[in-house]
Scaffold this motif. Structure first.
Motif, PDB file in Angstrom:
ATOM      1  N   ALA A  56     -25.853  18.959  32.041  1.00  0.00           N
ATOM      2  CA  ALA A  56     -25.610  18.502  33.416  1.00  0.00           C
ATOM      3  C   ALA A  56     -24.435  17.545  33.483  1.00  0.00           C
ATOM      4  CB  ALA A  56     -26.872  17.825  33.966  1.00  0.00           C
ATOM      5  N   ALA A  57     -23.430  17.798  32.662  1.00  0.00           N
ATOM      6  CA  ALA A  57     -22.305  16.862  32.600  1.00  0.00           C
ATOM      7  C   ALA A  57     -21.079  17.324  33.369  1.00  0.00           C
ATOM      8  CB  ALA A  57     -21.918  16.612  31.139  1.00  0.00           C
ATOM      9  N   GLY A  58     -21.046  18.580  33.799  1.00  0.00           N
ATOM     10  CA  GLY A  58     -19.858  19.103  34.455  1.00  0.00           C
ATOM     11  C   GLY A  58     -19.597  18.463  35.814  1.00  0.00           C
ATOM     12  N   GLN A  59     -18.334  18.333  36.152  1.00  0.00           N
ATOM     13  CA  GLN A  59     -17.969  17.692  37.408  1.00  0.00           C
ATOM     14  C   GLN A  59     -18.227  18.596  38.612  1.00  0.00           C
ATOM     15  OE1 GLN A  59     -13.900  16.416  37.581  1.00  0.00           O
ATOM     16  NE2 GLN A  59     -14.229  15.104  39.353  1.00  0.00           N
ATOM     17  N   GLY A  60     -18.074  19.901  38.410  1.00  0.00           N
ATOM     18  CA  GLY A  60     -18.303  20.818  39.515  1.00  0.00           C
ATOM     19  C   GLY A  60     -17.197  20.784  40.554  1.00  0.00           C
ATOM     20  N   THR A  61     -15.951  20.883  40.095  1.00  0.00           N
ATOM     21  CA  THR A  61     -14.818  20.756  41.022  1.00  0.00           C
ATOM     22  C   THR A  61     -14.807  21.862  42.070  1.00  0.00           C
ATOM     23  OG1 THR A  61     -13.451  21.954  39.418  1.00  0.00           O
ATOM     24  CG2 THR A  61     -13.376  19.543  39.363  1.00  0.00           C
ATOM     25  N   ARG A  62     -15.339  23.036  41.734  1.00  0.00           N
ATOM     26  CA  ARG A  62     -15.330  24.136  42.695  1.00  0.00           C
ATOM     27  C   ARG A  62     -16.274  23.917  43.872  1.00  0.00           C
ATOM     28  NH1 ARG A  62     -16.023  29.388  39.026  1.00  0.00           N
ATOM     29  NH2 ARG A  62     -16.778  27.869  37.505  1.00  0.00           N
ATOM     30  N   MET A  63     -17.170  22.964  43.735  1.00  0.00           N
ATOM     31  CA  MET A  63     -18.046  22.638  44.858  1.00  0.00           C
ATOM     32  C   MET A  63     -17.286  21.903  45.965  1.00  0.00           C
ATOM     33  SD  MET A  63     -21.030  23.846  44.029  1.00  0.00           S
ATOM     34  CE  MET A  63     -22.209  23.082  45.129  1.00  0.00           C
TER      35      MET A  63
ATOM     36  N   SER B 213     -16.848  18.651  46.548  1.00  0.00           N
ATOM     37  CA  SER B 213     -17.834  17.752  47.144  1.00  0.00           C
ATOM     38  C   SER B 213     -17.799  16.399  46.451  1.00  0.00           C
ATOM     39  CB  SER B 213     -19.231  18.365  47.008  1.00  0.00           C
ATOM     40  OG  SER B 213     -20.227  17.471  47.449  1.00  0.00           O
ATOM     41  N   LYS B 214     -18.157  15.360  47.205  1.00  0.00           N
ATOM     42  CA  LYS B 214     -18.334  14.020  46.625  1.00  0.00           C
ATOM     43  C   LYS B 214     -19.661  13.929  45.876  1.00  0.00           C
ATOM     44  CE  LYS B 214     -17.754  12.118  50.695  1.00  0.00           C
ATOM     45  NZ  LYS B 214     -17.287  13.318  51.433  1.00  0.00           N
ATOM     46  N   LEU B 215     -20.573  14.853  46.160  1.00  0.00           N
ATOM     47  CA  LEU B 215     -21.878  14.855  45.514  1.00  0.00           C
ATOM     48  C   LEU B 215     -21.786  15.566  44.163  1.00  0.00           C
ATOM     49  CD1 LEU B 215     -24.921  14.186  45.804  1.00  0.00           C
ATOM     50  CD2 LEU B 215     -25.205  16.463  46.841  1.00  0.00           C
ATOM     51  N   TYR B 216     -22.320  14.925  43.139  1.00  0.00           N
ATOM     52  CA  TYR B 216     -22.363  15.492  41.792  1.00  0.00           C
ATOM     53  C   TYR B 216     -23.021  16.871  41.835  1.00  0.00           C
ATOM     54  CZ  TYR B 216     -23.223  15.276  36.711  1.00  0.00           C
ATOM     55  OH  TYR B 216     -23.244  15.505  35.367  1.00  0.00           O
ATOM     56  N   LYS B 217     -22.444  17.853  41.139  1.00  0.00           N
ATOM     57  CA  LYS B 217     -22.835  19.254  41.332  1.00  0.00           C
ATOM     58  C   LYS B 217     -24.331  19.504  41.201  1.00  0.00           C
ATOM     59  CE  LYS B 217     -22.121  22.629  38.295  1.00  0.00           C
ATOM     60  NZ  LYS B 217     -21.556  23.790  37.549  1.00  0.00           N
ATOM     61  N   VAL B 218     -24.945  19.043  40.105  1.00  0.00           N
ATOM     62  CA  VAL B 218     -26.347  19.397  39.871  1.00  0.00           C
ATOM     63  C   VAL B 218     -27.301  18.685  40.831  1.00  0.00           C
ATOM     64  CG1 VAL B 218     -25.953  19.969  37.463  1.00  0.00           C
ATOM     65  CG2 VAL B 218     -26.669  17.634  38.077  1.00  0.00           C
ATOM     66  N   LEU B 219     -26.767  17.758  41.648  1.00  0.00           N
ATOM     67  CA  LEU B 219     -27.608  17.097  42.650  1.00  0.00           C
ATOM     68  C   LEU B 219     -27.564  17.802  44.006  1.00  0.00           C
ATOM     69  CD1 LEU B 219     -27.001  13.326  41.867  1.00  0.00           C
ATOM     70  CD2 LEU B 219     -28.957  14.747  41.226  1.00  0.00           C
ATOM     71  N   HIS B 220     -26.755  18.843  44.125  1.00  0.00           N
ATOM     72  CA  HIS B 220     -26.775  19.614  45.363  1.00  0.00           C
ATOM     73  C   HIS B 220     -28.144  20.260  45.518  1.00  0.00           C
ATOM     74  CE1 HIS B 220     -22.681  19.629  47.117  1.00  0.00           C
ATOM     75  NE2 HIS B 220     -22.346  19.209  45.910  1.00  0.00           N
TER      76      HIS B 220
END
Length: 459
Positions: free
Chosen positions: A10-17, A19-26
């Protein structure tokens, strides 16, 4: 059965989202993706669960709390590098390690349990969770030998025409013999375009060492979905909603329009409940038998008793008894306790209050910071005036009292048992039991006065 461990990536930034929200918290159906994953892992018998965090680490830790141990991947150098960060906790242990991505919310505990059991039964050093894809384009293909063991994983861009025809794909979830996993990780190279250390390279290393590599194919392709952007997030939401609704319908719940009904994963619903279109039930709500909800109602973190009906209304963080009728257009705000057989009618707002058994607040009222006894009737337009500009104060209406229409009860105040308050009264002193309280100006009629006003206007 030996020791079992799990690593959540669960460390990835998720730039494709974007979003200001951390990816795995969506959220998916109201619950963060990583929480879905951890919940399913908690249903599998594990000795230890470790979450690898990076960007947004504090927020993930704040959300999961003590459900997991944590390690930090300071630099995002690939999935193999992420797993390697758990070395201090796991490297010297014997057993089976399950590696799951934190953005795979549709994985189920049943599939994870079958994967673990298959891995241990086969005596494999690594087992890949695979799925059958009708359209496998873009996925890594799983190439097996004649014995059914895995020969290799080949990425789509590197696959031959024959390999691209393979429909068994790699989901990115793995089981490893823990000791062999960490030995192999030390040999993983970052000699690739991205300059990263890839976890799937462990499979190739173990194969070169003549170790057995197995695969377990989940019967549900949807479980393989990893969420990397908002499109995939919406797909996960739709699939999860369908799964949840089908579960409840199979257990005796009537959902009139499943495509337009939203139920959170942790909601419990009894038999013969009817849910009408446009309704949302989330949080940890518990709905007992024979309840009717909707259309267009929102229920959040509520316990609702048998036979209650909630129509076109909102209820949050409250306890609602049996055979209660709420709505239409009522608003039950947090910390409300509605007892059995009570009625909360149209355009009524209740906040931080208790409403006793059989009491009625039928329409156009605000009841806040109040204790309403049993058998009470609160007339249309009754207001508990609870706020003095600085503090909230309690209104108490005891059993069997009757409050006339358009009455203001200025807290702190008590209306005694069986008392009557005349319509249009403003009550700022206690009313004794069985008394009639009238607190309004005396009516005065001035004959002919209206004619004088009209004559003045003409001039």
């Amino acid at each position: 059965m030996g020791n079992r461990y799990a690593i959540v990536l669960a460390a990835g930034q998720g730039t494709r989202m974007k979003s200001k929200l951390y990816k795995v918290l969506h959220p998916v159906c109201g619950k963060p993706m990583v929480q879905h994953v951890v919940d399913q892992l908690n249903r599998v018998q594990l000795n230890e669960l470790i979450t690898v965090v990076g960007f947004g680490a504090e927020k993930v830790q704040d959300h999961l709390g003590e459900q997991s141990h944590y390690v930090i991947q300071e630099e995002q150098l690939g999935t193999g590098h992420a797993v390697l960060q758990t070395s201090d906790i796991l490297a010297d242990k014997q057993g089976t390690t399950l590696v799951v991505c934190g953005d795979t919310p549709l994985l189920t505990s049943e599939t994870l349990q079958h994967l673990l059991d298959h891995h241990e039964k086969e005596g494999a050093k690594a087992t890949i969770l695979t799925a059958h894809a009708e359209n496998p384009a873009g996925y890594g293909r799983v190439v097996r030998n004649s014995s059914g063991d895995v020969e290799r994983i080949v990425e789509h861009k590197d696959a031959t025409g024959e390999e691209r025809s393979i429909q068994e794909i790699n989901t990115g979830t793995y089981c490893f013999d823990n000791a062999f996993l960490f030995n192999a990780l030390n040999s993983v190279s970052n000699d690739n375009v991205q300059g990263e250390y890839y976890l799937p390279d462990v499979i190739g290393i173990l194969k070169q060492e003549q170790e057995k590599i197995s695969a377990y194919q989940t019967p549900e392709f949807t479980e393989s979905l990893g969420v990397n952007d908002r499109v995939a997030l919406s797909q996960a939401e739709k699939m999860m909603k369908q799964r949840i609704n089908e579960h409840h319908m199979k257990n005796g719940v009537t959902i009139v329009d499943p495509d337009n009904t939203y139920i959170a994963p942790d909601v419990e619903i009894g038999q013969d409940v009817t849910i009408h279109p446009g309704s949302m039930i989330d949080g940890v709500s518990v709905i007992q038998d024979d309840v009717t909800i909707g259309p267009h109602s929102t229920i959040s973190n509520c316990d609702i008793g048998t036979g209650t009906e909630i129509t076109q209304s909102v209820a949050r963080d409250s306890q609602i008894g049996a055979r209660v009728y709420i709505g239409p257009y009522a608003h039950i705000r947090p910390q409300v306790n509605v007892d059995d057989d009570a009625k909360i009618g149209n355009f009524v707002e209740v906040k931080k209050a208790s409403v006793g058994k059989g009491s009625k607040v039928s329409h156009l009222s605000y009841i806040g910071d109040a204790s309403i006894g049993s058998g009470v009737n609160l007339g249309c337009g009754t207001i508990t005036v609870n706020y003095d500009g600085h503090n909230k104060h309690l209104t108490t209406v005891e059993d069997d009292a009757f409050i006339g229409c358009n009455s203001n009860l200025i807290a702190p105040v008590t209306v005694g048992k069986g008392a009557y308050v005349a319509a249009g009264s403003t009550i700022n002193k206690d009313v004794p039991a069985e008394a009639l309280s009238i607190a309004r100006a005396r009516q005065t009629n001035k004959e002919g006065y209206a004619s004088k006003i009209k004559a003045t206007k003409k001039d």
